[in-house]
Write a protein that holds these residues in place. Structure first.
Motif, short mmCIF file in Angstrom:
data_model
loop_
_atom_site.label_atom_id
_atom_site.label_comp_id
_atom_site.label_asym_id
_atom_site.label_seq_id
_atom_site.Cartn_x
_atom_site.Cartn_y
_atom_site.Cartn_z
N MET A 140 -47.87 -6.92 -17.60
CA MET A 140 -48.04 -8.36 -17.46
C MET A 140 -47.80 -9.07 -18.79
SD MET A 140 -51.19 -9.05 -14.80
CE MET A 140 -52.42 -8.20 -15.79
N THR A 141 -48.32 -8.49 -19.86
CA THR A 141 -48.14 -9.08 -21.18
C THR A 141 -46.66 -9.15 -21.54
OG1 THR A 141 -50.28 -8.21 -21.91
CG2 THR A 141 -48.71 -8.85 -23.62
N ALA A 142 -45.92 -8.09 -21.22
CA ALA A 142 -44.49 -8.07 -21.53
C ALA A 142 -43.75 -9.18 -20.80
CB ALA A 142 -43.90 -6.70 -21.16
N VAL A 143 -44.10 -9.40 -19.54
CA VAL A 143 -43.43 -10.46 -18.76
C VAL A 143 -43.75 -11.82 -19.33
CG1 VAL A 143 -43.33 -11.59 -16.50
CG2 VAL A 143 -43.37 -9.10 -16.64
N MET A 144 -45.06 -12.08 -19.57
CA MET A 144 -45.48 -13.41 -20.01
C MET A 144 -45.05 -13.73 -21.43
SD MET A 144 -49.24 -13.41 -18.19
CE MET A 144 -49.54 -15.16 -18.44
N ALA A 145 -44.83 -12.69 -22.24
CA ALA A 145 -44.40 -12.93 -23.62
C ALA A 145 -42.90 -12.79 -23.78
CB ALA A 145 -45.10 -11.94 -24.55
N SER A 146 -42.18 -12.50 -22.71
CA SER A 146 -40.73 -12.34 -22.79
C SER A 146 -40.05 -13.65 -23.21
CB SER A 146 -40.18 -11.89 -21.43
OG SER A 146 -38.77 -11.73 -21.49
N PRO A 147 -39.06 -13.60 -24.06
CA PRO A 147 -38.38 -14.82 -24.51
C PRO A 147 -37.79 -15.65 -23.37
CG PRO A 147 -37.78 -12.96 -25.89
CD PRO A 147 -38.53 -12.39 -24.73
N ASP A 148 -37.45 -14.98 -22.25
CA ASP A 148 -36.85 -15.73 -21.13
C ASP A 148 -37.86 -16.04 -20.04
OD1 ASP A 148 -37.22 -13.17 -20.12
OD2 ASP A 148 -35.39 -13.24 -18.91
N SER A 167 -39.48 -13.12 -15.43
CA SER A 167 -38.58 -12.74 -16.52
C SER A 167 -37.35 -12.10 -15.89
CB SER A 167 -39.25 -11.76 -17.48
OG SER A 167 -38.30 -11.22 -18.38
N ALA A 168 -36.22 -12.78 -16.01
CA ALA A 168 -34.98 -12.22 -15.46
C ALA A 168 -34.57 -10.97 -16.24
CB ALA A 168 -33.87 -13.27 -15.51
N ARG A 169 -34.88 -10.95 -17.53
CA ARG A 169 -34.50 -9.80 -18.35
C ARG A 169 -35.26 -8.55 -17.92
NH1 ARG A 169 -36.46 -7.43 -23.05
NH2 ARG A 169 -38.18 -8.92 -23.12
N LEU A 170 -36.56 -8.70 -17.62
CA LEU A 170 -37.38 -7.57 -17.18
C LEU A 170 -37.35 -7.39 -15.66
CD1 LEU A 170 -40.51 -8.12 -19.47
CD2 LEU A 170 -38.60 -6.52 -19.81
N ASN A 171 -36.84 -8.41 -14.95
CA ASN A 171 -36.77 -8.39 -13.49
C ASN A 171 -38.15 -8.17 -12.88
OD1 ASN A 171 -35.23 -8.79 -11.19
ND2 ASN A 171 -34.85 -6.61 -10.89
N GLN A 172 -39.14 -8.88 -13.42
CA GLN A 172 -40.51 -8.76 -12.93
C GLN A 172 -41.16 -10.14 -12.89
OE1 GLN A 172 -42.10 -5.74 -15.71
NE2 GLN A 172 -42.38 -4.40 -13.95
N ALA A 173 -42.28 -10.22 -12.15
CA ALA A 173 -42.99 -11.49 -12.03
C ALA A 173 -44.50 -11.24 -12.06
CB ALA A 173 -42.61 -12.19 -10.73
N VAL A 174 -45.23 -12.21 -12.62
CA VAL A 174 -46.70 -12.15 -12.68
C VAL A 174 -47.24 -13.36 -11.93
CG1 VAL A 174 -48.72 -12.31 -14.18
CG2 VAL A 174 -46.76 -10.91 -14.87
N PHE A 175 -48.22 -13.12 -11.07
CA PHE A 175 -48.87 -14.21 -10.33
C PHE A 175 -50.25 -14.42 -10.90
CE2 PHE A 175 -51.58 -15.93 -7.01
CZ PHE A 175 -50.80 -16.97 -6.51
N LEU A 244 -44.22 -21.36 -4.07
CA LEU A 244 -43.73 -21.79 -5.38
C LEU A 244 -42.25 -21.47 -5.53
CD1 LEU A 244 -46.72 -20.42 -7.51
CD2 LEU A 244 -46.42 -22.75 -6.65
N SER A 245 -41.45 -22.49 -5.72
CA SER A 245 -40.01 -22.29 -5.91
C SER A 245 -39.75 -21.66 -7.28
CB SER A 245 -39.27 -23.62 -5.81
OG SER A 245 -39.44 -24.20 -4.52
N LEU A 246 -38.91 -20.64 -7.29
CA LEU A 246 -38.58 -19.95 -8.54
C LEU A 246 -37.39 -20.61 -9.23
CD1 LEU A 246 -38.99 -16.22 -7.46
CD2 LEU A 246 -40.61 -17.67 -8.68
N PRO A 247 -37.34 -20.55 -10.56
CA PRO A 247 -36.20 -21.14 -11.29
C PRO A 247 -34.89 -20.50 -10.84
CG PRO A 247 -38.00 -20.58 -12.77
CD PRO A 247 -38.33 -19.96 -11.47
#
Length: 248
Positions: A140-148, A167-175, A244-247
């Motif tokens: 979760m930390t990696a996703v939320m701190a990812s530059p993208d 995070s598109a780079r990590l291809n993951q999401a945190v709710f 929630l609509s995603l970017p």
């Protein structure tokens, strides 16, 4: 309207969803072109996720029993001298008593062996759960701190705040949920990826807190939250509490 210099001070409040109204709109616009603030928001959000995850971890189930069992092994007083058998006991009774003691010892040994095995299993399960929880916090930390990292926010019909960080780079999401009531008995909140109208299961969340969504966002257009029977469903059985609509 705040000056540009003042907007730099709002990163922490933004990460904790504490901005509203014109202040939120101004900082959101500012964030799109300020790399420094974008990085700070990611770091604050990651710290908040660590704190939330730390308080949400349960004490290992085996801990209480292990402590109670070990109390008996700590000597507090000198051992008592064994009582001498009465001289009036007959040889026959003594033999029967001896046989009983042997049998009881065997049963006790088997019982202690079973308790030890149970304790070992419980300890291993607790260790595995802790390792999984720790790994999820890191993910979760990696996703939320990812530059993208991109954040989408919304509210349920009851006013609970829901956020999704992708995070598109990590291809993951945190709710993340704030103000979400605990699910009623026999029910659970379930997350979904909306793949162009097809809802794909993305994990469960009991109430307030944060969770790494299961599966990758892929080409999902939105993230939904529904209230489902305990254990979850293959397809939504209720209307979304929030979508929630995603970017893009």
């Amino acid at each position: 309207m705040k000056h540009e210099a003042e907007l730099h001070t709002l990163t922490g409040a933004y990460a904790l969803d504490a901005l509203t109204g014109e202040e939120l709109r101004a900082f959101t616009a500012h964030l799109e072109h300020c790399e420094g603030c974008h990085q700070e928001v990611g770091e604050f959000a990651a710290t908040a996720a660590r704190l939330a995850a730390a308080v949400s971890l349960l004490v290992p189930v085996a801990m209480r029993q292990v402590v109670l069992d070990r109390i008996d092994g700590v000597r507090q007083l000198p051992a008592r001298a064994p009582l001498l058998p009465s001289v009036r006991l007959t040889t026959r009774l003594t033999r029967r008593a001896g046989a009983f003691v042997v049998a009881a010892s065997i049963v006790a040994a088997a019982g202690f062996g079973g308790v030890a095995l149970w304790q070992h299993q419980q300890t291993e399960q607790a260790r595995t759960q802790a390792q999984r929880a720790g790994q999820q916090v890191q993910d979760m930390t990696a996703v939320m701190a990812s530059p993208d990292a991109r954040t989408t926010r919304g509210r349920t019909g009851t006013g609970a705040l829901a956020s999704v960080v992708t995070s598109a780079r990590l291809n993951q999401a945190v709710f993340l949920a704030s103000g979400l009531p605990k699910a009623p008995a026999g029910r659970t909140y379930q997350l979904w990826f909306d793949d162009h109208g097809t809802m794909r299961p993305a994990g469960l969340i009991p109430g307030d807190g944060s969770v790494l969504m299961q599966g990758d966002p892929g080409q999902a257009l939105a993230v939904g939250l529904t209230l489902e029977p305990a254990g979850g469903s293959a397809q939504p059985t209720t209307s979304p509490l929030v979508l929630l609509s995603l970017p893009a």
